[in-house]
Design an enzyme around this catalytic site. Structure first.
Site, PDB file in Angstrom:
ATOM      1  N   LYS B  45       0.838  -1.216   0.000  1.00 42.06           N
ATOM      2  CA  LYS B  45       0.000   0.000   0.000  1.00 42.06           C
ATOM      3  C   LYS B  45       0.867   1.258   0.000  1.00 42.06           C
ATOM      4  CE  LYS B  45      -3.738   2.298   2.524  1.00 42.06           C
ATOM      5  NZ  LYS B  45      -4.861   2.483   1.609  1.00 42.06           N
ATOM      6  N   PHE B 133      -0.046   7.365  -9.596  1.00 36.63           N
ATOM      7  CA  PHE B 133      -0.493   8.585 -10.274  1.00 36.63           C
ATOM      8  C   PHE B 133      -2.006   8.544 -10.449  1.00 36.63           C
ATOM      9  CE2 PHE B 133       3.694   9.258 -12.891  1.00 36.63           C
ATOM     10  CZ  PHE B 133       4.368   9.542 -11.717  1.00 36.63           C
ATOM     11  N   CYS B 135      -4.562   7.869  -7.467  1.00 37.66           N
ATOM     12  CA  CYS B 135      -5.512   7.990  -6.365  1.00 37.66           C
ATOM     13  C   CYS B 135      -6.412   9.200  -6.587  1.00 37.66           C
ATOM     14  CB  CYS B 135      -4.772   8.124  -5.032  1.00 37.66           C
ATOM     15  SG  CYS B 135      -5.912   8.227  -3.646  1.00 37.66           S
ATOM     16  N   LYS B 173       1.231   3.520 -12.422  1.00 38.23           N
ATOM     17  CA  LYS B 173      -0.191   3.151 -12.322  1.00 38.23           C
ATOM     18  C   LYS B 173      -1.045   4.303 -12.825  1.00 38.23           C
ATOM     19  CE  LYS B 173      -3.601   1.242  -9.076  1.00 38.23           C
ATOM     20  NZ  LYS B 173      -3.721   0.531  -7.781  1.00 38.23           N
ATOM     21  N   ASN B 200      -6.539   2.494 -11.923  1.00 35.99           N
ATOM     22  CA  ASN B 200      -6.829   2.873 -10.552  1.00 35.99           C
ATOM     23  C   ASN B 200      -8.353   3.032 -10.462  1.00 35.99           C
ATOM     24  OD1 ASN B 200      -6.741   4.074  -7.892  1.00 35.99           O
ATOM     25  ND2 ASN B 200      -4.600   4.598  -8.339  1.00 35.99           N
ATOM     26  N   CYS B 349     -37.116 -12.966 -23.425  1.00 37.75           N
ATOM     27  CA  CYS B 349     -36.575 -12.681 -24.753  1.00 37.75           C
ATOM     28  C   CYS B 349     -37.590 -11.877 -25.550  1.00 37.75           C
ATOM     29  CB  CYS B 349     -36.210 -13.977 -25.484  1.00 37.75           C
ATOM     30  SG  CYS B 349     -37.589 -15.115 -25.749  1.00 37.75           S
ATOM     31  N   CYS B 379     -35.019 -10.711 -37.582  1.00 37.27           N
ATOM     32  CA  CYS B 379     -33.946 -10.710 -36.575  1.00 37.27           C
ATOM     33  C   CYS B 379     -32.694 -10.035 -37.120  1.00 37.27           C
ATOM     34  CB  CYS B 379     -33.642 -12.152 -36.146  1.00 37.27           C
ATOM     35  SG  CYS B 379     -32.314 -12.270 -34.940  1.00 37.27           S
TER      36      CYS B 379
END
Lengths: 465, 422
Positions: B45, B133, B135, B173, B200, B349, B379
């Site tokens: 951390k 880079f 948070c 990061k 992040n 469906c 379809c």
């Protein structure tokens, strides 16, 4: 051997008659189940409910914390949705149709989920419906059972003043008087009735019987319309020797007693035979056991394939230790000193199918004796034929004849529920009440208003009876 | 049996599963338990300037009875003394020398602070550095975290400071709170960052309490934007990961993929789109370290089934299949088919197609079960019915090509072909 009351301790009675379908203990438990619901389109559960409750919608409302909305969704289709969640044979209705059955998975516990918002609404006395402005129109309803209450609620919501005439001392009809107490307690029935009546605009006159205390002619005369919803009630006779011996009772009376005088005061035999295999037979047999009978034997002329009760009901009886004699027809009730000592039965075999598609039982000539001291008859109910004849409405064998909208042969007189269909589920009666109410509204709107009169005072003798 | 052994920038780990920089990796007691459980590595951390945390810190989004589909946090970087963290990192490396030990860093915004922090961390014997880079809360107001990652020029500058001091591999990061992660990714790589990790957390408000009217998490009657993670963010992470794997500059840097990885399947998908290692946090915050067993066994069994002997056999395999829309083949056409034996008549469906797609499913009313059939001519092959069907394999999409040849939009226009008439 003897038929006696007070067989058990208070704790034993309480344990034996406690709720067989308990509600979810916690909100979390209900949410797990609610979130299993697939929210089907044009849902098979809804289509399998005689009252057409929008099941996916109310389950979604439970899952999203809108219990009030869920309760209204249920009650708008079925004002007895609380009681029905306890007494409906859901395994052949909504839950039986749940698509999870087709995945070989347990169906959604719809009835159990339905209890949650309906219980909450009743406990908190949520006023989910309001009456429209009074129209000054008045409708008389005969019978405060599911059909009558259902019609009364719809009519009152539309601003009609409704007076219900009920011969018993309490409302609710067979819900109150004719269902096993472990499914729905008399106390619950009273609360349900109060909740229905809390809408306002509905007054119930108890102890008034049609044809005895008041006549249809007078009701017809004094109200804008009349709705007959007096149900069925007379137990069908067996017409076999010994039927009048002391110890032969009919199931409806037996169940009525259980629901009115209290469990300890209801006498039951040591060894009991119950004749029939419908829902009422099961309710009588299981409750005889729960009152303390040592042995209970169900006697049925046909086989499991033809029985009218559901498999689930049969399981309840079996789990309660009831024995079952398939292909056995009661022939003679044996007695001594005027009291039942046995039931002589004849063994049957199945012949070709009858008009209803069920195979007809045929006698084999071989007999056997059941050693019993009590015989409970549960072979169906008869319409109140005398009352119907006295009322002067068209009928077939005592069952009131109606058109698709519930109109009888008398203009302004409608009928629905068991008195028309001969005896079906509570939920069918509720639907019949709803449909008739719609027809009654349409009829009333087509008629010029009558001069205003107060409700009938039953103390004034009715000379037209 | 397939090998899960992973070499990321020379950092080896017995499997590609690392724990992301987060509460599960903030102290020795956690990390030792993670290593005992079998995790291949951890990103410790984030270490940096001293901070103070608030209470409460998390909030979640539940979906249809399932808890924590997405998790939001307003926790900051490590609030423990730096020296204590460094001592414990060193001890973890000593006890589990075969596991990857990456340390996440977020120093104050000056060269000296970064250099000092890097020297201290390298002294622990850590194998790599991850630059935080990304948070999105708390630190940005002080010019750190996402404030760096959202500006490629600042990211480049800070990465350059880092590279002056770092002697071990550096992973940058990236924050997803940008229009595109590529500019910052390029800046970091061009400034010397050897690896990239993403994503992040995504800035979020997970909900508002309908009784108090206060958004969550509630900190004494107020809330703040937090960082969103967990299964809900996986699709966003996969998209951002792919852009990094496809860009000619950023693709030189091996990727450590992050974002809602909860199962071996998620991991395989991240790796197919270019991740060499994957980082997990939310799934562990919900279930604990024990999930590593299922992650390793599942990935290994899948690799055996597919004939992959090591992870490098399939890392990035799917990247070339993600292309520009205009490159897609307009002649590829599929139609839905309902297996009547599997159909449970739920009608999901039908109503989805009828109300929200192309009215291509026919209904034959029954009691209580309706019968549903595909109108093949109508379809458009959108998949919606198959997606909402609750029965696996009940609705399949069958190929019915509109034409034999590959035909993309540019070619379609060039030939002046007709548009739909409905």
């Amino acid at each position: 051997m003897a038929i006696i009351d007070q067989r058990l301790t208070p704790d034993e009675y309480a344990a034996n008659f406690r709720d067989i379908h308990p509600p979810f203990e916690t909100r979390d438990a209900a949410l797990v189940e609610a979130n299993r619901c697939l929210f089907c389109y044009d849902a098979p559960c809804t289509k399998s409910c005689p009252t057409g409750i929008d099941v996916p919608k109310f389950i979604k409302q439970i899952a999203t914390d809108d219990l009030r909305g869920a309760a209204r969704t249920i009650f708008i289709s079925n004002i007895m949705g609380g009681g029905c969640s306890r007494v409906c044979p859901v395994e052949k209705l909504c839950e039986g149709a749940c698509v999870y059955n087709l995945m070989e998975e347990a169906p959604i516990s719809i009835a159990r989920l339905q209890r949650l918002p309906t219980d909450e609404a009743m406990q908190r006395k949520w006023p989910l419906f309001t009456r429209k402005a009074a129209t000054g129109r008045r409708v008389a309803v005969v019978g405060a059972g599911p059909a009558g209450l259902s019609a009364a609620h719809v009519l009152s919501r539309e601003g009609i003043d409704v007076t219900i005439y009920e011969k018993e001392a309490r409302g609710g009809g067979l819900m109150t008087y004719g269902v096993a107490a472990y499914k729905v307690t008399p106390g619950y029935c009273a609360e349900e009735l109060d909740y229905i009546l809390s809408l306002g605009g509905i007054s119930v006159k108890y102890g008034i019987e049609l044809g005895k205390d008041i006549s249809l002619a007078r009701l017809h005369d004094e109200y804008d319309a009349v709705f007959l919803a007096f149900g069925v009630g007379l137990a069908r006779r067996l017409d076999i020797p010994g039927e009048d011996l002391d110890g032969v009772v009919n199931a409806l009376q037996f169940i009525y007693d259980i629901r009115t005088v209290g469990y300890p005061a209801v006498p039951v035999g040591d060894k009991v035979a119950v004749i029939g295999m419908g829902m009422t037979a099961i309710d009588a047999a299981t409750q005889a056991r729960r009152l303390g009978a040592g042995e209970v034997t169900l006697v049925y002329r046909r086989t499991e394939a033809e029985m009218p009760c559901t498999q689930k009901e049969l399981e309840i009886a079996r789990l309660d230790g009831c024995r079952i004699h398939w292909l056995a027809a009661p022939q003679t009730v044996i007695g001594a000193d005027g009291r039942v000592t046995g039931l002589l039965c004849e063994r049957m075999e199945l012949g070709p199918p009858d008009g209803s598609g069920r195979r007809t039982p045929q006698a084999t000539g071989e007999t056997f004796l059941l050693d019993v001291d009590m015989v409970i008859k549960a072979t169906g109910q008869m319409p109140f034929e005398e009352m119907v004849l006295g009322a002067g409405v068209g009928h077939r064998g005592g069952k009131v004849s109606v058109d698709g909208a519930g109109a009888t042969s008398l203009r302004g007189v409608f009928a629905g529920g068991d008195c028309v269909n001969g005896g079906k589920e509570v939920v069918d009666a509720v639907q019949a009440g709803k449909l008739s109410a719609a027809a009654i509204l349409e009829y009333i709107q087509s008629q010029a208003p009558r001069p205003a009169v107060g409700p009938i005072d039953p103390s004034i003798p009715d000379h037209t009876v | 049996m397939a090998s899960l052994y992973t070499n990321y920038l020379g950092i080896s780990s017995p499997n590609p599963f690392w724990l992301a920089s987060a509460p599960p990796t903030d102290k020795l007691v956690n990390v030792l338990r993670a290593f005992e459980a079998g995790w291949g590595g951890v990103v410790w951390k984030t270490l940096g300037s001293q901070i103070k945390n608030v209470s409460s810190r998390y909030s979640a989004v539940d979906y249809h009875g399932s808890r924590v589909m997405g998790l939001n946090n307003i926790e900051l970087i490590s609030d423990r003394p730096l020296e204590l963290n460094l001592r414990e990192i060193k001890e973890c490396i000593r006890l589990f020398p075969d596991r990857a030990m990456i340390v996440s860093l977020m120093a104050d915004n000056d060269r000296e602070s970064w250099h000092e922090l890097i020297h201290k961390v390298e002294d622990t014997g850590a194998h790599g550095l991850e630059l935080n880079f990304g948070c999105p809360h708390g630190m940005t107001e002080r010019g750190m975290g996402a404030a760096v990652g959202q500006d490629p020029a600042i990211a480049r500058l800070v990465t350059e400071w880092v590279m002056e001091a770092a002697s071990i591999p550096v992973i940058t990061k990236l924050t997803p709170n940008v229009h595109s992660v590529v500019p910052t990714g390029r800046a970091a790589v061009e400034a010397g960052s050897q690896g990239l990790s993403l994503i992040n957390t995504i800035q979020s408000v997970t909900g508002v309490d309908l009784d108090t009217f206060i958004p969550n998490p509630n900190v004494g009657g107020k809330s703040t934007f937090g960082g969103y993670c967990g299964p809900a963010v996986k699709p966003i992470a996969l998209k951002m990961l792919t852009t990094i794997a496809q860009d000619p500059i950023t693709r030189k840097a091996p990727i450590s993929g992050i974002g809602g990885i909860s199962t071996w399947k998620d991991a395989a998908e991240f790796m197919l789109l270019g991740a060499t290692t994957v980082q997990v946090c939310t799934a562990v915050m919900k279930h604990g370290f024990r999930i590593i067993e299922g992650l390793c066994e599942g990935l290994s069994n899948w690799m055996d089934e597919k004939g992959f002997r090591q992870t490098t056999d399939f890392i990035g395999l799917s990247v070339p299949t993600l292309t520009q829309w205009e490159e897609l083949d307009l002649n590829y056409h599929i139609v839905a088919r309902i297996d009547p034996d599997k159909c449970i008549h739920c009608g999901l469906c039908y109503i989805a197609c009828e109300d929200a797609s192309h009215q291509s499913i026919g209904i034959e009313y029954g009691n209580p079960y309706n019968t549903y059939t595909i109108k093949e001519d109508e379809c458009v092959g959108c998949n919606l019915c198959k997606l909402v069907c609750p029965v696996e394999g009940c609705i399949t999409m069958v190929e019915q090509r509109a034409g034999p040849d590959y035909l993309n939009w540019k070619e379609f226009q060039k030939r002046g072909l007709p548009l739909n008439d409905h």
